[in-house]
Design a protein around this motif. Sequence first.
Motif, mmCIF file in Angstrom:
data_model
loop_
_atom_site.group_PDB
_atom_site.id
_atom_site.type_symbol
_atom_site.label_atom_id
_atom_site.label_comp_id
_atom_site.label_asym_id
_atom_site.label_seq_id
_atom_site.Cartn_x
_atom_site.Cartn_y
_atom_site.Cartn_z
ATOM 1 N N UNK A 22 0.604 -1.169 -0.004
ATOM 2 C CA UNK A 22 -0.006 -0.183 -0.120
ATOM 3 C C UNK A 22 0.875 1.190 -0.004
ATOM 4 N N UNK A 23 2.055 1.442 0.326
ATOM 5 C CA UNK A 23 2.872 2.406 0.244
ATOM 6 C C UNK A 23 3.571 2.778 -1.117
ATOM 7 N N UNK A 24 3.528 1.552 -2.012
ATOM 8 C CA UNK A 24 3.827 1.727 -3.534
ATOM 9 C C UNK A 24 3.187 2.357 -4.225
ATOM 10 N N UNK A 25 3.637 3.298 -5.164
ATOM 11 C CA UNK A 25 2.989 3.894 -6.385
ATOM 12 C C UNK A 25 3.825 3.249 -7.737
ATOM 13 N N UNK A 26 2.995 2.844 -8.590
ATOM 14 C CA UNK A 26 3.713 2.202 -9.850
ATOM 15 C C UNK A 26 2.954 3.309 -11.370
ATOM 16 N N UNK A 27 3.829 3.644 -11.970
ATOM 17 C CA UNK A 27 3.304 4.222 -12.994
ATOM 18 C C UNK A 27 3.493 3.549 -14.344
ATOM 19 N N UNK A 28 2.825 3.351 -15.416
ATOM 20 C CA UNK A 28 2.816 2.580 -16.666
ATOM 21 C C UNK A 28 2.544 3.407 -17.701
#
Length: 257
Positions: A69-75
């Motif tokens: 939940x602390x991770x942000x992923x951009x694609x």
Amino acid sequence: MRAEVRREEVLWVQEYARGVAATPLTEVGTATGSGTTIAFWPDADIFGATEFSFDGLEERFREVAFLNQSLEISLTDLRRPDESRSVRLRFPGGTRDFVDFLDGHAAASTPVDTIAFECEDPPMGGVVEVAFRWCSCPGERVQSFANSRPTVGGTHTVGFRDGMTAAVTAYAREQGLLTPTAPGFGAERIGEGLTAVVSVKLDRPEFEGSTRGVLGNSEVRDCVGQAVRDHLGRWLKEDQDRAAAVIGRIVQGARRD
């Protein structure tokens, strides 16, 4: 593959080909912040296919973002400039948000709250995170993961069902909905209408079979089962109205069976 590492205000770069360093580690300039950027191009002689699926990557990255939940992923897809696509994935609610996503529109009609918890368990050498709720949808939707890898089952899912069965049966007996001698509810009956995410993160995961899809750590079953029993049992006792909605549904289903 090209690796760029930003550390202590220095940018380091190194390139690789088929696992072998093609260039020395080189200091190429200054950098702000810290972190690593990896860029790679698939080798047609190694990979069965070299065309990436945006939808497939988005689905997998969404799972990882839910489970961390602390991770942000951009694609971002820049292969076709006139049809570029981009998504950002971050879910502060973690597995609770995952359950909402799995339920979709059915979430609005669910009669009870989502039960969610995370706890560290030294005996199993890791952390268990679980979220679940019952809704009006038929069937059961349980997704399980070990170290953020999808699994098709294993000791964590067996423990989850053990804990669910024990907590619901104990509460039903306390409320007089089951006599002391009556058999407890089966996992299939309790699972009707259930949506759940069961995730464990282990120091030493053990998998069965070559596909590594079934978790085999024996101690995980008891640890997950006890955690689920404790949290669900407490949740049922905190509010009799919402407990009645869950237990009543299960009892009625058992009577129809």
